[in-house]
Scaffold this motif. Structure first.
Motif, mmCIF file in Angstrom:
data_model
loop_
_atom_site.group_PDB
_atom_site.id
_atom_site.type_symbol
_atom_site.label_atom_id
_atom_site.label_comp_id
_atom_site.label_asym_id
_atom_site.label_seq_id
_atom_site.Cartn_x
_atom_site.Cartn_y
_atom_site.Cartn_z
ATOM 1 N N SER A 5 28.196 18.262 8.734
ATOM 2 C CA SER A 5 26.783 18.106 8.338
ATOM 3 C C SER A 5 26.644 16.978 7.320
ATOM 4 O O SER A 5 25.726 16.151 7.425
ATOM 5 C CB SER A 5 26.207 19.410 7.792
ATOM 6 O OG SER A 5 26.975 19.865 6.696
ATOM 7 N N GLU A 16 33.403 15.019 -1.896
ATOM 8 C CA GLU A 16 34.126 16.040 -1.129
ATOM 9 C C GLU A 16 35.264 16.597 -1.974
ATOM 10 O O GLU A 16 36.106 15.861 -2.473
ATOM 11 C CB GLU A 16 34.659 15.418 0.181
ATOM 12 C CG GLU A 16 35.675 16.265 0.922
ATOM 13 C CD GLU A 16 35.225 17.683 1.256
ATOM 14 O OE1 GLU A 16 34.130 17.842 1.824
ATOM 15 O OE2 GLU A 16 35.966 18.646 0.932
ATOM 16 N N ARG A 42 35.359 22.467 7.967
ATOM 17 C CA ARG A 42 35.849 23.484 8.898
ATOM 18 C C ARG A 42 36.165 22.901 10.279
ATOM 19 O O ARG A 42 36.341 23.626 11.247
ATOM 20 C CB ARG A 42 34.840 24.634 8.983
ATOM 21 C CG ARG A 42 34.944 25.602 7.806
ATOM 22 C CD ARG A 42 33.788 26.545 7.737
ATOM 23 N NE ARG A 42 32.602 25.935 7.158
ATOM 24 C CZ ARG A 42 31.395 26.464 7.167
ATOM 25 N NH1 ARG A 42 31.204 27.624 7.758
ATOM 26 N NH2 ARG A 42 30.375 25.844 6.603
ATOM 27 N N TRP A 97 35.369 24.524 20.224
ATOM 28 C CA TRP A 97 34.496 24.317 21.382
ATOM 29 C C TRP A 97 33.195 23.597 21.044
ATOM 30 O O TRP A 97 32.678 23.728 19.928
ATOM 31 C CB TRP A 97 34.119 25.668 22.023
ATOM 32 C CG TRP A 97 35.234 26.284 22.820
ATOM 33 C CD1 TRP A 97 35.544 26.048 24.128
ATOM 34 C CD2 TRP A 97 36.187 27.242 22.355
ATOM 35 N NE1 TRP A 97 36.636 26.802 24.509
ATOM 36 C CE2 TRP A 97 37.057 27.549 23.437
ATOM 37 C CE3 TRP A 97 36.412 27.880 21.142
ATOM 38 C CZ2 TRP A 97 38.114 28.451 23.336
ATOM 39 C CZ3 TRP A 97 37.463 28.780 21.038
ATOM 40 C CH2 TRP A 97 38.295 29.053 22.121
ATOM 41 N N VAL A 145 32.180 19.091 -6.947
ATOM 42 C CA VAL A 145 30.931 19.073 -7.714
ATOM 43 C C VAL A 145 30.822 20.350 -8.533
ATOM 44 O O VAL A 145 31.112 21.451 -8.045
ATOM 45 C CB VAL A 145 29.713 18.916 -6.777
ATOM 46 C CG1 VAL A 145 28.413 19.157 -7.522
ATOM 47 C CG2 VAL A 145 29.732 17.532 -6.151
ATOM 48 N N GLY A 149 35.072 25.612 -6.780
ATOM 49 C CA GLY A 149 34.049 25.353 -5.763
ATOM 50 C C GLY A 149 32.638 25.687 -6.213
ATOM 51 O O GLY A 149 31.663 25.178 -5.676
ATOM 52 N N GLY A 188 25.752 28.651 12.817
ATOM 53 C CA GLY A 188 27.181 28.981 12.811
ATOM 54 C C GLY A 188 28.024 27.977 13.568
ATOM 55 O O GLY A 188 29.251 28.025 13.511
ATOM 56 N N VAL A 236 29.129 23.970 15.171
ATOM 57 C CA VAL A 236 29.299 22.573 14.775
ATOM 58 C C VAL A 236 28.000 21.801 15.041
ATOM 59 O O VAL A 236 27.524 21.048 14.186
ATOM 60 C CB VAL A 236 30.451 21.923 15.581
ATOM 61 C CG1 VAL A 236 30.607 20.468 15.178
ATOM 62 C CG2 VAL A 236 31.744 22.682 15.376
HETATM 63 C C1 FAD Z 1 38.241 29.431 12.813
HETATM 64 C C2 FAD Z 1 36.906 28.824 13.132
HETATM 65 C C3 FAD Z 1 36.545 28.628 14.445
HETATM 66 C C4 FAD Z 1 35.305 28.063 14.750
HETATM 67 N N1 FAD Z 1 35.006 27.834 16.055
HETATM 68 C C5 FAD Z 1 33.887 27.141 16.360
HETATM 69 C C6 FAD Z 1 33.681 26.648 17.667
HETATM 70 O O1 FAD Z 1 34.534 26.794 18.539
HETATM 71 N N2 FAD Z 1 32.527 25.967 17.931
HETATM 72 C C7 FAD Z 1 31.597 25.756 16.962
HETATM 73 O O2 FAD Z 1 30.562 25.143 17.273
HETATM 74 N N3 FAD Z 1 31.781 26.166 15.690
HETATM 75 C C8 FAD Z 1 32.925 26.835 15.360
HETATM 76 N N4 FAD Z 1 33.182 27.158 14.066
HETATM 77 C C9 FAD Z 1 32.163 26.862 13.031
HETATM 78 C C10 FAD Z 1 32.154 25.381 12.634
HETATM 79 O O3 FAD Z 1 33.459 24.969 12.305
HETATM 80 C C11 FAD Z 1 31.228 25.211 11.439
HETATM 81 O O4 FAD Z 1 29.943 25.730 11.763
HETATM 82 C C12 FAD Z 1 31.015 23.747 11.029
HETATM 83 O O5 FAD Z 1 32.204 23.023 11.045
HETATM 84 C C13 FAD Z 1 30.405 23.763 9.623
HETATM 85 O O6 FAD Z 1 30.156 22.449 9.171
HETATM 86 P P1 FAD Z 1 29.434 22.264 7.761
HETATM 87 O O7 FAD Z 1 29.285 20.832 7.530
HETATM 88 O O8 FAD Z 1 28.226 23.130 7.711
HETATM 89 O O9 FAD Z 1 30.429 22.915 6.672
HETATM 90 P P2 FAD Z 1 31.913 22.504 6.244
HETATM 91 O O10 FAD Z 1 32.641 21.936 7.374
HETATM 92 O O11 FAD Z 1 32.510 23.698 5.586
HETATM 93 O O12 FAD Z 1 31.668 21.366 5.172
HETATM 94 C C14 FAD Z 1 31.352 21.641 3.837
HETATM 95 C C15 FAD Z 1 32.221 20.773 2.931
HETATM 96 O O13 FAD Z 1 31.881 21.057 1.572
HETATM 97 C C16 FAD Z 1 33.068 20.927 0.798
HETATM 98 N N5 FAD Z 1 32.861 21.613 -0.496
HETATM 99 C C17 FAD Z 1 32.821 22.935 -0.757
HETATM 100 N N6 FAD Z 1 32.578 23.150 -2.068
HETATM 101 C C18 FAD Z 1 32.447 21.931 -2.638
HETATM 102 C C19 FAD Z 1 32.163 21.469 -3.962
HETATM 103 N N7 FAD Z 1 31.937 22.315 -4.981
HETATM 104 N N8 FAD Z 1 32.117 20.129 -4.190
HETATM 105 C C20 FAD Z 1 32.325 19.240 -3.182
HETATM 106 N N9 FAD Z 1 32.593 19.613 -1.898
HETATM 107 C C21 FAD Z 1 32.637 20.949 -1.639
HETATM 108 C C22 FAD Z 1 34.120 21.574 1.672
HETATM 109 O O14 FAD Z 1 35.427 21.171 1.301
HETATM 110 C C23 FAD Z 1 33.714 21.070 3.073
HETATM 111 O O15 FAD Z 1 34.402 19.895 3.422
HETATM 112 C C24 FAD Z 1 34.419 27.700 13.714
HETATM 113 C C25 FAD Z 1 34.791 27.883 12.379
HETATM 114 C C26 FAD Z 1 36.028 28.436 12.085
HETATM 115 C C27 FAD Z 1 36.438 28.565 10.639
#
Ligand code: FAD
Length: 500
Positions: free
Chosen positions: A14, A34, A42, A60, A217, A262, A479, A481
């Motif tokens: 995101s 980051e 994730r 996926w 942060v 965090g 939930g 990607v």
């Molecule tokens: C095991 C597993 C399987 C999954 N399978 C699927 C799938 O098959 N298909 C699918 O669509 N989705 C799946 N998902 C969900 C998907 O991975 C997530 O919905 C998506 O990657 C979330 O992206 P995001 O940017 O919202 O959050 P994140 O990827 O968590 O990004 C948030 C970032 O914030 C950073 N951060 C946290 N706290 C701080 C701070 N205080 N200061 C600075 N940085 C910070 C973190 O390090 C991270 O890099 C799965 C998730 C898991 C864990």
């Protein structure tokens, strides 16, 4: 004090998408902070035995009819996009005692599962005020009401097959809301090979100087005119807009006074609407274990194999004799308690993805729900992991036509004796529940939760300058990607319009 137009907290999908969109829209100064020493959040591709590649986070592209990220990838050339394979397949289903249960025409378990999910949906459709039940209770209610129409075997095995939903939500059936159970799939699922290609493509669209990794942060302060973002290195960046993309599990800690890794202090604190919405949402913990073999000595006909939790032959007797469904729920609840100390892998539904069929790599990627994930992620020792999963793994191989016992060779010293012997070279596991910047996998719903509340509260934002993105801030693709990706795009578009 550094001055920026925008600060993005988190370089998951995101945050990266938001940054790339802001850059495309002409925003000149932006910093992405980051906490980890890598981008992707994730989305995390790792290397295993002989440099085989696996995704320990998402694997996926879901909902490929409407998945914006997937559709964007389709418009790229083959060398620019991550390859994928559509792997939807009917399940091979087996259990410890009976072996395969999916082939028995008298049981039709997958059709019954569909009916059960339908039954649950209709239950809540009748009246908006119907009280939520946990999924286990819903299954018992269905068995009780339909007992005249089900055979003993159907009653015995359906509940365990129904638990495959735990592998979608990442939490066990006794914690899962029945109201929020249904998943309306919008198209097929495509297994991505691998997600790091997508992460690096989007990251490469951002100017190099924008990204700061290993920078956590600590505080977001909004004085009404500007926002000040302070990092663990003591640096403060002033900006017009901030997009907070940390996972829901991390954001929840901002509502608690205790300091922890965090946690972000918001000044002023997160508003009441956000605080109240956190009462009605929870967080799951889907986990993965990868079993890497030397050679493939099993059938590659089917891609998904479900191993069932253990069932009791007494169950149908108890259901048929019951006079009261609430008492029956209590009785069966007591019968189905589990303990991890027993080291028994037959207490949970486990989904094995047969990589040998999908990618020619002789490995299984196994998905597991919480609380098993928490337990397994606390074990780092490969021998202990094998000890825990060996019974189910031997049975899986037998189900797929390989009858020889597993030989362990974590030291990689053996020459495979023959092509029929399964030689286990390595085990990989996820560690999301013990990772300070994830604390689990993604949003999930316990009975009584309403996921809309948090989505509405966060997409309304803290103020117009302190904004949120991430998988937990959007309804379409919640939930997932692609939901996270879309939410980054949404916030970037709002800010770019304002700055223009
Ligand atoms: C095991 C597993 C399987 C999954 N399978 C699927 C799938 O098959 N298909 C699918 O669509 N989705 C799946 N998902 C969900 C998907 O991975 C997530 O919905 C998506 O990657 C979330 O992206 P995001 O940017 O919202 O959050 P994140 O990827 O968590 O990004 C948030 C970032 O914030 C950073 N951060 C946290 N706290 C701080 C701070 N205080 N200061 C600075 N940085 C910070 C973190 O390090 C991270 O890099 C799965 C998730 C898991 C864990």
């Amino acid at each position: 004090m550094i001055e920026n137009q925008v600060v993005i907290i988190g370089a998951g999908i995101s945050g990266l998408k938001a940054a790339s969109e802001l850059y495309k829209r002409g925003v000149k100064s932006c910093t992405i902070l980051e906490a980890r020493d890598r981008v992707g959040g994730r989305l995390h591709t790792v290397s295993g035995y002989q440099n085989r590649r696996y995704d320990l986070g998402a694997s996926w592209h879901h909902d490929t009819l409407v998945n914006g990220l997937f559709l964007e990838e389709l418009n790229l050339s083959d060398d620019q996009r991550a390859s994928f394979v559509f792997d939807d397949d009917s399940l091979v289903i087996f259990d410890a005692e009976k072996g395969r249960v999916d082939q028995d025409p008298g049981m039709v378990l997958e059709i019954l599962l569909e009916e059960l999910l339908n039954y649950s949906e209709l239950h809540f459709f009748e009246d908006l005020g119907v009280q939520d039940l946990n999924y286990f209770q819903m299954v018992v209610k269905y068995l009780y009401e339909r007992r005249g129409l089900l055979t003993d075997d159907q009653m015995r095995y359906l509940p365990q097959v129904a638990r495959c939903m735990e592998l979608w939500h990442g939490i066990d059936w006794k914690s899962q809301s029945s109201k929020c159970l249904e998943i309306a799939h919008q198209g097929r699922n495509a297994l991505v090979l691998n997600y790091d290609k997508i992460v690096h493509r989007i990251a490469s669209e951002i100017p190099e100087g924008w990204l700061q990794i290993s920078t956590e942060v600590k505080e977001v302060r909004d004085d009404g005119k500007n926002v000040f973002v302070t990092t663990s290195k003591g640096e403060t960046i002033s900006c017009e807009y901030v997009i907070v993309t940390v996972p829901q599990s991390i954001l929840a800690h901002s509502l608690q006074p205790e300091p922890r890794v965090g946690r972000i202090e918001f000044v002023p604190p997160l508003n009441a609407k956000i605080e109240n919405a956190f009462q009605k949402t929870h967080y799951g913990a889907l986990g993965k274990v990868v079993f890497e073999f030397d050679e493939c000595c099993w059938s590659t006909q089917r891609s998904h194999i479900l191993s069932l939790g253990k069932s009791s032959s007494n169950l149908s007797k108890k259901v048929r004799a019951a006079q009261d469904v609430t008492l029956l729920m209590k009785e069966l609840d007591a019968d189905t308690k589990y303990e991890f100390q027993s080291g028994d892998s037959w207490d949970f539904p486990l989904l094995f993805v047969n990589m040998a069929k999908l990618t020619d790599v002789p490995s299984f990627v196994m998905l597991m729900p919480n609380p098993l994930t928490k337990y397994i992620e606390s074990i780092r020792d490969k021998d202990k992991l094998l000890e825990f999963f060996q019974p189910v793994l031997e049975n899986l191989l037998k189900t797929l036509g390989c009858t020889e016992p597993i030989i362990k060779d974590f030291e990689d010293k053996l020459v495979t004796p023959n092509k029929k012997t399964p030689v286990l070279k390595n085990i990989l596991t996820t560690s999301w529940t013990v990772d300070d910047y994830a604390l689990g996998s993604y949003s999930s719903c316990e009975p009584g939760d309403d996921p809309m509340d948090l989505v509405l509260a966060l997409s309304d934002n803290q103020t117009s300058r302190v904004r949120f993105a991430g998988e937990h801030t959007i309804m379409d693709g919640a939930g997932c990607v692609y939901g996270a990706w879309q939410s980054g795009k949404r916030e970037a578009s709002f800010i770019a319009d304002k700055l223009a």
